[in-house]
Design a protein around this motif. Structure first.
Motif, PDB file in Angstrom:
ATOM      1  N   SER A   1       2.568   3.313   6.545  1.00  0.00           N
ATOM      2  CA  SER A   1       1.720   3.437   5.340  1.00  0.00           C
ATOM      3  C   SER A   1       1.512   1.822   4.878  1.00  0.00           C
ATOM      4  O   SER A   1       2.353   1.034   5.382  1.00  0.00           O
ATOM      5  N   LEU A   2       0.928   1.640   3.738  1.00  0.00           N
ATOM      6  CA  LEU A   2       0.476   0.165   3.440  1.00  0.00           C
ATOM      7  C   LEU A   2       1.933  -0.427   2.859  1.00  0.00           C
ATOM      8  O   LEU A   2       2.082  -1.662   2.876  1.00  0.00           O
TER       9      LEU A   2
ATOM     10  N   VAL B   1      -4.627  -1.821  -1.208  1.00  0.00           N
ATOM     11  CA  VAL B   1      -4.009  -3.200  -1.690  1.00  0.00           C
ATOM     12  C   VAL B   1      -4.950  -4.225  -1.140  1.00  0.00           C
ATOM     13  O   VAL B   1      -5.096  -4.375   0.012  1.00  0.00           O
ATOM     14  N   TYR B   2      -5.535  -4.952  -1.824  1.00  0.00           N
ATOM     15  CA  TYR B   2      -6.378  -6.296  -1.811  1.00  0.00           C
ATOM     16  C   TYR B   2      -5.253  -7.644  -1.951  1.00  0.00           C
ATOM     17  O   TYR B   2      -4.869  -7.626  -3.122  1.00  0.00           O
ATOM     18  N   GLU B   3      -5.298  -8.595  -0.952  1.00  0.00           N
ATOM     19  CA  GLU B   3      -4.330  -9.671  -1.208  1.00  0.00           C
ATOM     20  C   GLU B   3      -5.323 -10.852  -0.700  1.00  0.00           C
ATOM     21  O   GLU B   3      -5.526 -10.979   0.597  1.00  0.00           O
TER      22      GLU B   3
ATOM     23  N   ILE C   1      -6.798  -6.554   3.597  1.00  0.00           N
ATOM     24  CA  ILE C   1      -6.698  -5.199   2.894  1.00  0.00           C
ATOM     25  C   ILE C   1      -5.882  -4.378   3.734  1.00  0.00           C
ATOM     26  O   ILE C   1      -5.862  -4.235   4.932  1.00  0.00           O
ATOM     27  N   THR C   2      -4.815  -3.943   3.143  1.00  0.00           N
ATOM     28  CA  THR C   2      -3.892  -2.771   3.439  1.00  0.00           C
ATOM     29  C   THR C   2      -4.263  -1.520   2.957  1.00  0.00           C
ATOM     30  O   THR C   2      -4.432  -1.500   1.711  1.00  0.00           O
ATOM     31  N   PHE C   3      -4.106  -0.410   3.768  1.00  0.00           N
ATOM     32  CA  PHE C   3      -4.432   0.777   3.111  1.00  0.00           C
ATOM     33  C   PHE C   3      -3.483   1.872   3.748  1.00  0.00           C
ATOM     34  O   PHE C   3      -3.005   1.725   4.929  1.00  0.00           O
TER      35      PHE C   3
ATOM     36  N   VAL D   1      -6.343  -3.979   7.805  1.00  0.00           N
ATOM     37  CA  VAL D   1      -5.200  -3.506   8.616  1.00  0.00           C
ATOM     38  C   VAL D   1      -5.030  -2.127   8.451  1.00  0.00           C
ATOM     39  O   VAL D   1      -4.981  -1.481   7.607  1.00  0.00           O
ATOM     40  N   ALA D   2      -5.250  -1.626   9.627  1.00  0.00           N
ATOM     41  CA  ALA D   2      -5.197  -0.146   9.994  1.00  0.00           C
ATOM     42  C   ALA D   2      -3.920   0.181  10.741  1.00  0.00           C
ATOM     43  O   ALA D   2      -3.539  -0.292  11.788  1.00  0.00           O
TER      44      ALA D   2
END
Length: 302
Positions: free
Chosen positions: A67-68, A37-39, A87-89, A60-61
């Motif tokens: 999880s995202l 997800v891109y914010e 970005i979260t993934f 972000v890892a």
């Protein structure tokens, strides 16, 4: 919404007039689909042109079993987005991503795909922020991916061969301009605390992997590492000249303070900033909004 193809990225289109999130399925270099997800940055969002090369992006890892969509990751994304795009993934084997978790080994390819997506969206400057397992992944990623011709190597041989990281075009676009590692281990196979002994049971035992799958929504690979990936303490000297921030709580139940101190020492004089946080526990669950805001400020200024 419909999905559109952007090369290696399958994304959902959103309006450029509002700071809406953008969802994508990223394909790693070894073919694993990763949800992301891109914010956009929420500070002073002004429509088209307000995002892009001038705005940094933070990738972000998360930690093992995260999880995202976990609350702690969503909170971190919300705070960081006040200063940067985010970005979260979900790492492989976590959430709705494909594959199985290798607990920090092949996950470097998942992070590389997310960083490359940030650059494909127009961000010239990308900072990686990792927690726990994700903290070890951002360190290894910072050592292996550069803005030059490819992976860094030591004097003895090629890092590509030891790491099994595919040497394809696009390696440079997946590099991080700065690295933040929170609550990371310094060395592999650490069992010095009760939480880490429990984690090893989850990872190495069939009954533990079943608990991981059904209790923590984490699908874990059964194969041992072969070869053993570059350890965090071996990775940190190779991150320079990229800025490096190490963050660790003095009440971390997983990794005591010798871990961040070992990492800082391995980086070399003046090559890593170390924050030892009083009263902090472990990883994203223990990172409060004040700390996350300080990390965002460091990422912007680094």
């Amino acid at each position: 919404m419909t999905s559109v193809s952007e090369g290696r990225f399958l994304s959902t289109p959103v309006s450029l007039l509002t700071p809406n999130p953008r969802y994508a399925t990223l394909l790693t270099e070894d073919g694993v689909p990763v949800e992301a997800v891109y914010e956009p940055c929420t500070a002073g969002f002004g429509g088209p042109g307000s995002e892009g090369r001038e705005t940094p992006a933070i990738v972000v890892a998360h930690g093992f079993t995260g999880s995202l969509d976990r609350p702690a990751v969503r909170r971190a994304a919300r705070v960081l987005a006040r200063r940067t795009a985010v970005i979260t993934f979900s790492f492989r084997g976590h959430g709705r991503s494909g594959g199985r978790s290798t607990v920090g080994d092949r996950e470097v390819l998942d992070l590389a795909a997310a960083v490359a997506w940030a650059r494909a969206l127009g961000h010239a400057r990308v900072v990686t922020v990792g927690f726990s397992m994700g903290g070890s992944v951002v360190l290894r990623h910072g050592a292996l991916y550069t803005d030059g011709a490819g992976a860094r190597t030591d004097g003895a041989g090629a890092a590509d061969a030891a790491e099994r990281v595919p040497a394809r075009e696009g390696r440079a676009e997946a590099h991080a301009d700065a690295v933040v590692s929170v609550s990371a281990p310094a060395r592999w196979y650490y069992r010095g605390t009760a939480p880490m002994r429990r984690l090893h049971w989850v990872v190495t035992r069939p009954s533990g992997r079943m608990v991981g799958r059904y209790g923590f929504r984490t699908r874990i690979a059964t194969d041992d590492w072969d070869p053993v990936p570059l350890s965090p303490v071996e990775a940190v000297p190779r991150i320079a000249p990229a800025p490096l921030l190490l963050v660790h709580g003095d009440r971390d139940p997983y990794f005591p303070l010798d871990h961040p101190r070992m990492l800082a020492a391995a980086a070399g004089p003046g090559r890593a900033e170390l924050w030892l946080e009083r009263g902090m526990g472990h990883a994203e669950n223990a990172a409060d909004e004040a700390l996350l805001a300080r990390i965002a400020a460091w990422a912007v200024a680094a």
